[in-house]
Design a protein around this motif. Structure first.
Motif, short mmCIF file in Angstrom:
data_model
loop_
_atom_site.label_atom_id
_atom_site.label_comp_id
_atom_site.label_asym_id
_atom_site.label_seq_id
_atom_site.Cartn_x
_atom_site.Cartn_y
_atom_site.Cartn_z
N LYS A 77 1.07 -1.16 -0.10
CA LYS A 77 0.10 0.04 0.18
C LYS A 77 1.04 1.10 -0.06
N LYS A 78 0.20 2.19 -0.48
CA LYS A 78 0.79 3.65 -0.42
C LYS A 78 -0.35 4.77 -0.34
N PRO A 79 -0.51 5.49 0.67
CA PRO A 79 -1.27 6.52 0.87
C PRO A 79 -1.44 7.46 -0.35
N SER A 80 -0.55 7.88 -1.06
CA SER A 80 -0.58 8.81 -2.19
C SER A 80 0.42 8.54 -3.42
N ALA A 81 -0.31 8.04 -4.45
CA ALA A 81 0.66 7.41 -5.73
C ALA A 81 1.10 8.57 -6.29
N LEU A 82 2.43 8.23 -6.83
CA LEU A 82 3.00 9.32 -7.75
C LEU A 82 3.11 8.65 -9.13
N VAL A 83 3.43 9.74 -10.07
CA VAL A 83 3.52 8.97 -11.50
C VAL A 83 4.83 8.09 -11.64
N SER A 84 5.70 8.38 -11.03
CA SER A 84 7.12 7.86 -10.76
C SER A 84 6.90 6.27 -10.13
N ASP A 85 5.65 5.89 -9.38
CA ASP A 85 5.51 4.63 -8.88
C ASP A 85 5.38 3.77 -9.91
N SER A 86 4.78 4.16 -11.05
CA SER A 86 4.41 3.30 -12.37
C SER A 86 5.67 2.44 -12.57
N ALA A 87 5.41 0.95 -12.28
CA ALA A 87 6.24 -0.15 -12.28
C ALA A 87 5.61 -1.57 -12.40
N LEU A 88 6.46 -2.46 -12.39
CA LEU A 88 6.13 -3.79 -12.33
C LEU A 88 6.56 -4.41 -10.68
N TYR A 89 5.33 -4.60 -9.94
CA TYR A 89 5.74 -5.00 -8.40
C TYR A 89 5.67 -6.67 -8.22
N PHE A 90 6.60 -7.37 -7.67
CA PHE A 90 6.73 -8.75 -7.41
C PHE A 90 6.44 -8.70 -6.04
N CYS A 91 5.60 -9.70 -5.62
CA CYS A 91 5.44 -10.23 -4.18
C CYS A 91 6.21 -11.50 -4.11
N ILE A 104 9.93 -18.13 -3.78
CA ILE A 104 8.80 -18.18 -4.83
C ILE A 104 8.40 -16.81 -5.20
N PHE A 105 8.26 -16.26 -6.27
CA PHE A 105 7.89 -14.90 -6.79
C PHE A 105 6.56 -15.02 -7.33
N GLY A 106 5.73 -14.18 -7.24
CA GLY A 106 4.67 -14.06 -7.90
C GLY A 106 4.64 -13.64 -9.45
N ALA A 107 3.56 -13.60 -9.97
CA ALA A 107 3.76 -13.11 -11.46
C ALA A 107 4.10 -11.81 -11.89
N GLY A 108 3.48 -10.88 -10.75
CA GLY A 108 3.83 -9.44 -11.02
C GLY A 108 2.67 -8.83 -11.05
N THR A 109 2.48 -7.77 -10.76
CA THR A 109 1.25 -6.69 -10.99
C THR A 109 2.08 -5.30 -11.52
N ARG B 36 14.73 -16.75 -14.28
CA ARG B 36 14.68 -16.28 -15.77
C ARG B 36 12.98 -15.46 -15.44
N GLN B 37 13.07 -14.58 -16.33
CA GLN B 37 11.68 -13.68 -16.10
C GLN B 37 11.09 -13.76 -17.40
N ASP B 38 9.85 -14.24 -17.32
CA ASP B 38 8.86 -14.06 -18.68
C ASP B 38 7.62 -13.53 -18.47
N PRO B 39 6.96 -13.01 -19.21
CA PRO B 39 5.70 -12.08 -18.90
C PRO B 39 4.84 -13.27 -18.48
N GLY B 40 4.00 -12.64 -17.41
CA GLY B 40 3.03 -13.71 -16.71
C GLY B 40 3.32 -14.86 -15.95
N LEU B 41 4.72 -15.11 -16.14
CA LEU B 41 5.19 -16.05 -15.19
C LEU B 41 6.22 -15.56 -14.07
N GLY B 42 6.30 -14.37 -14.01
CA GLY B 42 7.17 -13.70 -12.75
C GLY B 42 8.52 -14.42 -13.05
N LEU B 43 9.32 -14.76 -11.98
CA LEU B 43 10.66 -14.98 -11.88
C LEU B 43 10.73 -16.43 -11.56
#
Lengths: 115, 114
Positions: A77-91, A104-109, B36-43
Motif C-alpha cells: 500500500k501507499k497513501p498517495s500514488a506518484l506517477v513515478s511509482d509506475s512499475a512492475l511489482y513482485f511479491c 517463490i515470486f509471484g507473476a507480478g502486477t 529467468r523472467q517471462d511475462p505472466g510467469l514472474g521469476l
C-alpha cells in the motif's frame, strides 16, 4: 509446497490517490514475505519485508505492507500514488520452516499511475 | 551500495550455440541465484549457490548449468541454446541468513536465441 499469488495483472490509479497491490501466499511454516519493484529496463529492487513482529511494515519510497495471517495476505500500500511509482511489482515468499533457500515470486502486477 | 553486475544487457545467439552469462557481486555475499523472467510467469529459479563450488537446482534447471569458482562470480551456461530459452535472465545475491535476507538483483540480460 509454498506458493504466492498476485490476483491482478494490472492496477490503475490516479496520482494522489491511495494504491493497493494485492498478494496472497501459502506456506507450511512461518512465512518470510517480500516486495520488490522493477522499473523499466532495470533489475528488481527490494522494497520491504516481513519476517516477524509488527504486522505493518514500512519500506522504501513511502510504501508499506500489512501482514494478515488469517487471510494469508501481504498487500502493498501507499497513501498517495506518484506517477513515478509506475512499475512492475513482485511479491515473494520464503517458507521459514523448510530450511531451504528457495524464494517463490509471484507473476507480478503492473501499476500505472496516471497524472 | 551493493552492486550486482551482469556481463551483457542484450545478447543474440543462434540455436545450438553455447552461451555464457556472467554475474559478479561486490558485497561478499554467500548466496547467488539465477532466474529467468517471462511475462505472466514472474521469476523462476534456475539454479542457486550458497558457497563456492556448491550449487543446487531450482525449478527449471533443464538445459542450463552453472559454475561458481569464486565467491563473487556465478556463471550461467546454456549448453546448447534453443529458441525457448529466449528470455530475460536475472542474477541475484544475498547474504547468509536462513532465507530472511533480501536479494539484490543485477540489471538483467535479455537473451534472444534465433
Amino acid at each position: 509446497a509454498q506458493s504466492v499469488a498476485q490476483p491482478e495483472d494490472q492496477v490503475n490509479v490516479a496520482e494522489g490517490n491511495p494504491l493497493t497491490v494485492k498478494c496472497t501466499y501459502s506456506v507450511s511454516g512461518n512465512p518470510y514475505l517480500f516486495w520488490y519493484v522493477q522499473y523499466p529496463n532495470r533489475g528488481l529492487q527490494f522494497l520491504l519485508k516481513y519476517i516477524t513482529g509488527d504486522n505493518l511494515v514500512k519500506g522504501s519510497y513511502g510504501f508499506e505492507a500489512e501482514f494478515n495471517k488469517s487471510q494469508t495476505s501481504f498487500h502493498l500500500k501507499k497513501p498517495s500514488a506518484l506517477v513515478s511509482d509506475s512499475a512492475l511489482y513482485f511479491c515473494a515468499v520464503r517458507d521459514g520452516g523448510d530450511g531451504g533457500f528457495k524464494t517463490i515470486f509471484g507473476a507480478g502486477t503492473r501499476l500505472f499511475v496516471k497524472a | 551500495d551493493v552492486k550486482v553486475t551482469q556481463s551483457s544487457r542484450y545478447l543474440v545467439k543462434r540455436t545450438g550455440e553455447k552461451v555464457f552469462l556472467e554475474c559478479v557481486q561486490d558485497m561478499d555475499h554467500e548466496n547467488m541465484f539465477w532466474y529467468r523472467q517471462d511475462p505472466g510467469l514472474g521469476l523462476r529459479l534456475i539454479y542457486f549457490s550458497y558457497d563456492v563450488k556448491m550449487k543446487e537446482k531450482g525449478d527449471i534447471p533443464e538445459g542450463y548449468s552453472v559454475s561458481r569458482e569464486k565467491k563473487e562470480r556465478f556463471s550461467l551456461i546454456l549448453e546448447s541454446a534453443s529458441t525457448n530459452q529466449t528470455s530475460m535472465y536475472l542474477c541475484a545475491s544475498s547474504s547468509w541468513g536462513d532465507g530472511y535476507n533480501e536479494q539484490f538483483f543485477g540489471p538483467g540480460t535479455r537473451l534472444t536465441v534465433l
